[in-house]
Design a protein around this motif. Structure first.
Motif, PDB file in Angstrom:
ATOM      1  N   ILE A  32      13.629  -5.838  78.594  1.00 41.26           N
ATOM      2  CA  ILE A  32      14.049  -7.200  78.314  1.00 41.26           C
ATOM      3  C   ILE A  32      13.178  -7.752  77.186  1.00 41.26           C
ATOM      4  N   GLN A  33      13.823  -8.257  76.139  1.00 43.60           N
ATOM      5  CA  GLN A  33      13.088  -8.818  75.003  1.00 43.60           C
ATOM      6  C   GLN A  33      13.246 -10.340  75.002  1.00 43.60           C
ATOM      7  N   PHE A  34      12.237 -11.022  74.484  1.00 41.48           N
ATOM      8  CA  PHE A  34      12.304 -12.475  74.377  1.00 41.48           C
ATOM      9  C   PHE A  34      11.225 -12.981  73.439  1.00 41.48           C
ATOM     10  N   HIS A  35      11.349 -14.248  73.054  1.00 35.91           N
ATOM     11  CA  HIS A  35      10.318 -14.931  72.294  1.00 35.91           C
ATOM     12  C   HIS A  35       9.555 -15.822  73.261  1.00 35.91           C
ATOM     13  N   VAL A  36       8.251 -15.907  73.065  1.00 36.36           N
ATOM     14  CA  VAL A  36       7.435 -16.897  73.772  1.00 36.36           C
ATOM     15  C   VAL A  36       7.109 -17.939  72.710  1.00 36.36           C
ATOM     16  N   THR A  37       7.660 -19.157  72.882  1.00 36.87           N
ATOM     17  CA  THR A  37       7.466 -20.207  71.884  1.00 36.87           C
ATOM     18  C   THR A  37       6.046 -20.759  71.946  1.00 36.87           C
ATOM     19  N   CYS A  38       5.748 -21.645  71.019  1.00 36.56           N
ATOM     20  CA  CYS A  38       4.430 -22.292  70.982  1.00 36.56           C
ATOM     21  C   CYS A  38       4.172 -23.134  72.232  1.00 36.56           C
ATOM     22  N   GLU A  39       5.248 -23.536  72.903  1.00 30.22           N
ATOM     23  CA  GLU A  39       5.123 -24.313  74.133  1.00 30.22           C
ATOM     24  C   GLU A  39       5.090 -23.427  75.369  1.00 30.22           C
ATOM     25  N   GLY A  40       5.290 -22.111  75.196  1.00 23.98           N
ATOM     26  CA  GLY A  40       5.283 -21.186  76.323  1.00 23.98           C
ATOM     27  C   GLY A  40       6.655 -20.940  76.926  1.00 23.98           C
ATOM     28  N   THR A  41       7.688 -21.567  76.367  1.00 25.16           N
ATOM     29  CA  THR A  41       9.051 -21.375  76.854  1.00 25.16           C
ATOM     30  C   THR A  41       9.567 -20.013  76.405  1.00 25.16           C
ATOM     31  N   LEU A  42      10.316 -19.336  77.263  1.00 27.86           N
ATOM     32  CA  LEU A  42      10.923 -18.057  76.902  1.00 27.86           C
ATOM     33  C   LEU A  42      12.314 -18.324  76.343  1.00 27.86           C
ATOM     34  N   THR A  43      12.575 -17.839  75.126  1.00 26.56           N
ATOM     35  CA  THR A  43      13.874 -18.005  74.480  1.00 26.56           C
ATOM     36  C   THR A  43      14.349 -16.662  73.954  1.00 26.56           C
ATOM     37  N   GLU A  44      15.571 -16.645  73.435  1.00 25.97           N
ATOM     38  CA  GLU A  44      16.144 -15.425  72.853  1.00 25.97           C
ATOM     39  C   GLU A  44      16.065 -14.262  73.843  1.00 25.97           C
ATOM     40  N   ILE A  45      16.294 -14.528  75.113  1.00 24.12           N
ATOM     41  CA  ILE A  45      16.187 -13.519  76.164  1.00 24.12           C
ATOM     42  C   ILE A  45      17.416 -12.618  76.126  1.00 24.12           C
ATOM     43  N   ALA A  46      17.182 -11.314  76.045  1.00 26.88           N
ATOM     44  CA  ALA A  46      18.284 -10.359  75.964  1.00 26.88           C
ATOM     45  C   ALA A  46      17.824  -8.986  76.448  1.00 26.88           C
ATOM     46  N   VAL A  47      18.793  -8.136  76.771  1.00 28.30           N
ATOM     47  CA  VAL A  47      18.486  -6.749  77.122  1.00 28.30           C
ATOM     48  C   VAL A  47      18.335  -5.974  75.822  1.00 28.30           C
ATOM     49  N   LYS A  48      17.182  -5.390  75.607  1.00 28.32           N
ATOM     50  CA  LYS A  48      16.939  -4.570  74.416  1.00 28.32           C
ATOM     51  C   LYS A  48      17.442  -3.152  74.645  1.00 28.32           C
ATOM     52  N   VAL A  49      17.093  -2.577  75.799  1.00 27.07           N
ATOM     53  CA  VAL A  49      17.549  -1.243  76.168  1.00 27.07           C
ATOM     54  C   VAL A  49      18.111  -1.329  77.586  1.00 27.07           C
ATOM     55  N   PRO A  50      19.425  -1.146  77.732  1.00 23.19           N
ATOM     56  CA  PRO A  50      20.034  -1.247  79.060  1.00 23.19           C
ATOM     57  C   PRO A  50      19.760  -0.015  79.918  1.00 23.19           C
ATOM     58  N   ALA A  51      19.827  -0.205  81.235  1.00 22.30           N
ATOM     59  CA  ALA A  51      19.660   0.898  82.188  1.00 22.30           C
ATOM     60  C   ALA A  51      20.935   1.070  83.016  1.00 22.30           C
ATOM     61  N   HIS A  52      21.374   0.007  83.639  1.00 17.24           N
ATOM     62  CA  HIS A  52      22.574  -0.033  84.482  1.00 17.24           C
ATOM     63  C   HIS A  52      22.967  -1.505  84.544  1.00 17.24           C
ATOM     64  N   PRO A  53      24.263  -1.837  84.477  1.00 21.04           N
ATOM     65  CA  PRO A  53      24.660  -3.247  84.473  1.00 21.04           C
ATOM     66  C   PRO A  53      24.042  -4.081  85.602  1.00 21.04           C
ATOM     67  N   ALA A  54      23.944  -3.533  86.793  1.00 20.78           N
ATOM     68  CA  ALA A  54      23.375  -4.286  87.916  1.00 20.78           C
ATOM     69  C   ALA A  54      21.877  -4.535  87.715  1.00 20.78           C
ATOM     70  N   LEU A  55      21.147  -3.530  87.244  1.00 20.97           N
ATOM     71  CA  LEU A  55      19.709  -3.682  86.999  1.00 20.97           C
ATOM     72  C   LEU A  55      19.459  -4.621  85.831  1.00 20.97           C
ATOM     73  N   ASP A  56      20.258  -4.464  84.769  1.00 14.66           N
ATOM     74  CA  ASP A  56      20.114  -5.324  83.589  1.00 14.66           C
ATOM     75  C   ASP A  56      20.303  -6.784  83.973  1.00 14.66           C
ATOM     76  N   SER A  57      21.335  -7.052  84.749  1.00 19.04           N
ATOM     77  CA  SER A  57      21.659  -8.412  85.166  1.00 19.04           C
ATOM     78  C   SER A  57      20.533  -9.034  85.999  1.00 19.04           C
ATOM     79  N   LEU A  58      20.007  -8.270  86.944  1.00 16.56           N
ATOM     80  CA  LEU A  58      18.915  -8.785  87.791  1.00 16.56           C
ATOM     81  C   LEU A  58      17.636  -9.024  86.988  1.00 16.56           C
ATOM     82  N   ALA A  59      17.339  -8.113  86.072  1.00 19.92           N
ATOM     83  CA  ALA A  59      16.140  -8.267  85.241  1.00 19.92           C
ATOM     84  C   ALA A  59      16.272  -9.488  84.334  1.00 19.92           C
TER      85      ALA A  59
END
Length: 144
Positions: free
Chosen positions: A86-113
């Motif tokens: 799972i990839q994301f940006h940590v902003t200057c305020e500490g908020t996680l943005t741009e959250i996405a699956v970088k390398v998938p494993a299985h749709p169910a695992l990806d979704s939960l992660a």
């Protein structure tokens, strides 16, 4: 370069730092934006460039415990050995943005992660010297 793997009875989480910086923008969807997002239109730094890496409140052990309370391997992915990155940006305020699956494993695992990362509290942002900066981060989430 990878940091040591942290383990827990039900899963482990490892931190991965050397992903290409340009890849953090492709196909990622913003989940939430902080009011004065330092990531927009500015440099997004990778962990090796920082003097202080961003981190989950309480550190890696707290993140392992926090995720351990939220992640259970679904039966449909019982035989899957891969783990989503799972990839994301940590902003200057500490908020996680741009959250996405970088390398998938299985749709169910990806979704939960993805769901778990979207629910994380604000992190302590990364720094270069004493300046808080936007940081690109990749988190492998291993279900065991």
């Amino acid at each position: 370069m990878r940091t040591p793997i942290l383990t827990n009875i039900s899963f482990m989480v490892a931190l991965c730092a050397l992903m290409p910086l340009g890849s953090c923008r492709s196909g990622a969807a913003t989940v939430m934006d902080a009011p004065a997002d330092c990531c927009k239109g500015k440099t997004v730094y990778d962990v090796p460039e920082l003097s202080t890496a961003p981190h989950f409140p309480g550190g890696d052990a707290a993140m392992v415990a926090w995720l351990g309370n939220r992640l259970t391997r679904p039966a449909v992915a019982h035989d899957v050995k891969e783990s989503p990155l799972i990839q994301f940006h940590v902003t200057c305020e500490g908020t996680l943005t741009e959250i996405a699956v970088k390398v998938p494993a299985h749709p169910a695992l990806d979704s939960l992660a993805l769901k778990a990362v979207r629910e994380m509290p604000r992190w302590t942002p990364g720094k270069i010297k004493d300046k808080v900066v936007c940081t690109f981060y990749v988190l492998p989430v291993n279900f065991e």
